[in-house]
Design a protein around this motif. Sequence first.
Motif, PDB file in Angstrom:
ATOM      1  N   ALA A  70       0.875  -3.838   0.740  1.00 61.80           N
ATOM      2  CA  ALA A  70       1.838  -2.776   1.006  1.00 61.80           C
ATOM      3  C   ALA A  70       1.532  -2.174   2.366  1.00 61.80           C
ATOM      4  O   ALA A  70       0.386  -2.177   2.816  1.00 61.80           O
ATOM      5  CB  ALA A  70       1.767  -1.702  -0.069  1.00 61.80           C
ATOM      6  N   ARG A  71       2.570  -1.659   3.013  1.00 63.85           N
ATOM      7  CA  ARG A  71       2.424  -0.963   4.294  1.00 63.85           C
ATOM      8  C   ARG A  71       3.244   0.315   4.222  1.00 63.85           C
ATOM      9  O   ARG A  71       4.433   0.293   3.915  1.00 63.85           O
ATOM     10  CB  ARG A  71       2.923  -1.860   5.433  1.00 63.85           C
ATOM     11  CG  ARG A  71       2.869  -1.218   6.829  1.00 63.85           C
ATOM     12  CD  ARG A  71       1.467  -1.231   7.395  1.00 63.85           C
ATOM     13  NE  ARG A  71       1.459  -0.886   8.813  1.00 63.85           N
ATOM     14  CZ  ARG A  71       0.964   0.259   9.298  1.00 63.85           C
ATOM     15  NH1 ARG A  71       0.447   1.161   8.476  1.00 63.85           N
ATOM     16  NH2 ARG A  71       0.983   0.498  10.596  1.00 63.85           N
ATOM     17  N   ASN A  72       2.580   1.440   4.471  1.00 64.32           N
ATOM     18  CA  ASN A  72       3.228   2.753   4.426  1.00 64.32           C
ATOM     19  C   ASN A  72       3.874   3.024   3.066  1.00 64.32           C
ATOM     20  O   ASN A  72       4.962   3.606   2.977  1.00 64.32           O
ATOM     21  CB  ASN A  72       4.272   2.884   5.542  1.00 64.32           C
ATOM     22  CG  ASN A  72       3.633   2.952   6.919  1.00 64.32           C
ATOM     23  OD1 ASN A  72       2.593   3.579   7.099  1.00 64.32           O
ATOM     24  ND2 ASN A  72       4.241   2.286   7.893  1.00 64.32           N
ATOM     25  N   ALA A  73       3.208   2.594   2.006  1.00 63.78           N
ATOM     26  CA  ALA A  73       3.705   2.845   0.651  1.00 63.78           C
ATOM     27  C   ALA A  73       3.346   4.260   0.223  1.00 63.78           C
ATOM     28  O   ALA A  73       2.462   4.901   0.806  1.00 63.78           O
ATOM     29  CB  ALA A  73       3.100   1.837  -0.320  1.00 63.78           C
ATOM     30  N   LEU A 107      -2.203  -1.592   1.821  1.00 62.73           N
ATOM     31  CA  LEU A 107      -3.063  -2.503   1.072  1.00 62.73           C
ATOM     32  C   LEU A 107      -2.897  -3.896   1.647  1.00 62.73           C
ATOM     33  O   LEU A 107      -1.780  -4.417   1.720  1.00 62.73           O
ATOM     34  CB  LEU A 107      -2.691  -2.500  -0.413  1.00 62.73           C
ATOM     35  CG  LEU A 107      -3.595  -3.328  -1.330  1.00 62.73           C
ATOM     36  CD1 LEU A 107      -5.005  -2.745  -1.367  1.00 62.73           C
ATOM     37  CD2 LEU A 107      -3.012  -3.400  -2.737  1.00 62.73           C
ATOM     38  N   THR A 108      -4.000  -4.480   2.097  1.00 59.83           N
ATOM     39  CA  THR A 108      -3.988  -5.837   2.623  1.00 59.83           C
ATOM     40  C   THR A 108      -4.960  -6.679   1.807  1.00 59.83           C
ATOM     41  O   THR A 108      -5.604  -6.183   0.887  1.00 59.83           O
ATOM     42  CB  THR A 108      -4.408  -5.861   4.103  1.00 59.83           C
ATOM     43  OG1 THR A 108      -5.826  -5.607   4.205  1.00 59.83           O
ATOM     44  CG2 THR A 108      -3.656  -4.807   4.910  1.00 59.83           C
ATOM     45  N   HIS A 114      -6.123   1.372   2.669  1.00 58.64           N
ATOM     46  CA  HIS A 114      -6.135   2.555   3.526  1.00 58.64           C
ATOM     47  C   HIS A 114      -5.242   3.610   2.880  1.00 58.64           C
ATOM     48  O   HIS A 114      -4.077   3.328   2.578  1.00 58.64           O
ATOM     49  CB  HIS A 114      -5.585   2.252   4.925  1.00 58.64           C
ATOM     50  CG  HIS A 114      -6.209   1.074   5.608  1.00 58.64           C
ATOM     51  ND1 HIS A 114      -7.305   1.181   6.433  1.00 58.64           N
ATOM     52  CD2 HIS A 114      -5.878  -0.251   5.600  1.00 58.64           C
ATOM     53  CE1 HIS A 114      -7.623  -0.019   6.909  1.00 58.64           C
ATOM     54  NE2 HIS A 114      -6.773  -0.902   6.409  1.00 58.64           N
ATOM     55  N   VAL A 115      -5.770   4.803   2.678  1.00 60.43           N
ATOM     56  CA  VAL A 115      -4.985   5.900   2.104  1.00 60.43           C
ATOM     57  C   VAL A 115      -5.115   7.103   3.033  1.00 60.43           C
ATOM     58  O   VAL A 115      -6.217   7.625   3.234  1.00 60.43           O
ATOM     59  CB  VAL A 115      -5.469   6.262   0.687  1.00 60.43           C
ATOM     60  CG1 VAL A 115      -4.648   7.424   0.123  1.00 60.43           C
ATOM     61  CG2 VAL A 115      -5.383   5.051  -0.237  1.00 60.43           C
ATOM     62  N   VAL A 125      -8.681   9.710   6.261  1.00 59.70           N
ATOM     63  CA  VAL A 125      -8.224   8.434   5.714  1.00 59.70           C
ATOM     64  C   VAL A 125      -9.334   7.852   4.847  1.00 59.70           C
ATOM     65  O   VAL A 125     -10.508   7.846   5.233  1.00 59.70           O
ATOM     66  CB  VAL A 125      -7.801   7.450   6.827  1.00 59.70           C
ATOM     67  CG1 VAL A 125      -8.934   7.178   7.799  1.00 59.70           C
ATOM     68  CG2 VAL A 125      -7.291   6.147   6.233  1.00 59.70           C
ATOM     69  N   ILE A 126      -8.959   7.416   3.654  1.00 65.76           N
ATOM     70  CA  ILE A 126      -9.871   6.760   2.718  1.00 65.76           C
ATOM     71  C   ILE A 126      -9.688   5.257   2.869  1.00 65.76           C
ATOM     72  O   ILE A 126      -8.560   4.754   2.829  1.00 65.76           O
ATOM     73  CB  ILE A 126      -9.557   7.182   1.270  1.00 65.76           C
ATOM     74  CG1 ILE A 126      -9.783   8.685   1.083  1.00 65.76           C
ATOM     75  CG2 ILE A 126     -10.383   6.376   0.272  1.00 65.76           C
ATOM     76  CD1 ILE A 126      -9.180   9.234  -0.197  1.00 65.76           C
ATOM     77  N   THR A 127     -10.784   4.545   3.042  1.00 70.11           N
ATOM     78  CA  THR A 127     -10.720   3.092   3.217  1.00 70.11           C
ATOM     79  C   THR A 127     -11.744   2.424   2.314  1.00 70.11           C
ATOM     80  O   THR A 127     -12.857   2.931   2.143  1.00 70.11           O
ATOM     81  CB  THR A 127     -11.009   2.709   4.685  1.00 70.11           C
ATOM     82  OG1 THR A 127     -10.095   3.392   5.539  1.00 70.11           O
ATOM     83  CG2 THR A 127     -10.854   1.215   4.902  1.00 70.11           C
ATOM     84  N   ASN A 128     -11.352   1.301   1.738  1.00 74.55           N
ATOM     85  CA  ASN A 128     -12.292   0.521   0.924  1.00 74.55           C
ATOM     86  C   ASN A 128     -11.945  -0.956   1.041  1.00 74.55           C
ATOM     87  O   ASN A 128     -10.794  -1.322   1.292  1.00 74.55           O
ATOM     88  CB  ASN A 128     -12.217   0.941  -0.548  1.00 74.55           C
ATOM     89  CG  ASN A 128     -13.322   0.300  -1.382  1.00 74.55           C
ATOM     90  OD1 ASN A 128     -14.495   0.414  -1.053  1.00 74.55           O
ATOM     91  ND2 ASN A 128     -12.951  -0.393  -2.452  1.00 74.55           N
ATOM     92  N   SER A 129     -12.952  -1.791   0.891  1.00 73.76           N
ATOM     93  CA  SER A 129     -12.734  -3.232   0.839  1.00 73.76           C
ATOM     94  C   SER A 129     -13.384  -3.786  -0.418  1.00 73.76           C
ATOM     95  O   SER A 129     -14.522  -3.443  -0.737  1.00 73.76           O
ATOM     96  CB  SER A 129     -13.319  -3.935   2.065  1.00 73.76           C
ATOM     97  OG  SER A 129     -13.191  -5.340   1.929  1.00 73.76           O
TER      98      SER A 129
END
Length: 391
Positions: free
Chosen positions: A17-20, A179-180, A185-186, A224-228
């Motif tokens: 998703a992008r800019n969801a 989401l990739t 990324h939030v 921004v919250i980021t996780n992998s």
Amino acid sequence: MTQQFAERATNVAPTGARNADLSDLVRILEDQQRRKLDIIAPAAALRFREGNVHVQGVESQITEDGVTDVDGIYRPTAVADEGIADKLRIPLAYLRRMRADNVPLLDENVNAWLRQEPERKFMLRAFRGEASPGMPSEGVARALLSDSYKLMDNFDMLLAALDGVRQSGHPTRVTGCDLTDRRMHVRVESEAVAVQARALLRGYRSPFDGRSGDELPMISAGFVITNSEVGSGAYTITPRAVIQVCRNGLTMAKDVMRAVHLGGKQDEGVVSWSGQTQRKTLELITSKTADAVRTFLSREYVEAKVREMAAAAGTTLAEPTKTIEHVTKTLSIGTDAKDMILAHFIRGGQMTAGGVMQAITSTAQTLTDADQAAALEALALPALTAAAQHG
């Protein structure tokens, strides 16, 4: 036939998703949670055939939900190919060439290196396949990782982080989610914590609609919250100021709070966290997030950052084109992005080092690849420094 296998192997990726909005992200993550499969397997149980990962001989797991049979075929994503190249020490460029031009040679190379250390254990992160009538199911190989990789999944991390945001007591809203196949990324913002930045935005206009920074000189606090889930970075929460006139984001990467995915070695089979282990990890994430939010969403923090930026942003550029050439070369920004940055700089109308910073962040908004957008946005403040020094 080789090209067919290459396309099948590299173009299958988890739903993104992008800019969801937040509800859409949660729906996607819930679906992914149902399909996830994490396997600790020795090299002897892994084989490449027709460019796909074949798992054979790993013991099924019996739980209250039924029997989880992991033996099967899994199609690697590009991220999984990177992990395979890294773990087996195969040059990535060579692996990609074999994937594109000679899949039988790819099979031969990978299998030869797997046979070198048959007892060596890996974690294979995958999605279960959905079987069609008369056809075997094919899953997706998302990543090949160390068997000490600590699972910190997007859905659990998101809920824990949002709980930390709630506990911080600050009014916030989620303004966009990406989401990739590499990262989540939030972006979160608090318009309740907004400061004036007249010096920083003087003479700037939005490249999107022409609105003036002089008329709307406000910057909101955020993060921004980021996780992998696949080894492409730790869980992080990074402060991010938002310029209201154009929605440009300024990421303060040097103040990032992170939690790495490192744990102890795990036994063979299907990976399943104990409730206690998971609870302790998520409680720590919630606590760290709450502390970080209290810092990042304080007016004093935002005002201090605005003062730092304004000191460099007012530097007038004698030859803007040469400065942008210097900045993009220094920060290893590609030609296509450089041309976009120059166009945004011209439309922004701010012939200063601050204008370069703004052009980078507005360009980042237009990129369709969320990971590239985040990486470019993170270069905005280094670009400000480089532009001011170049003059």
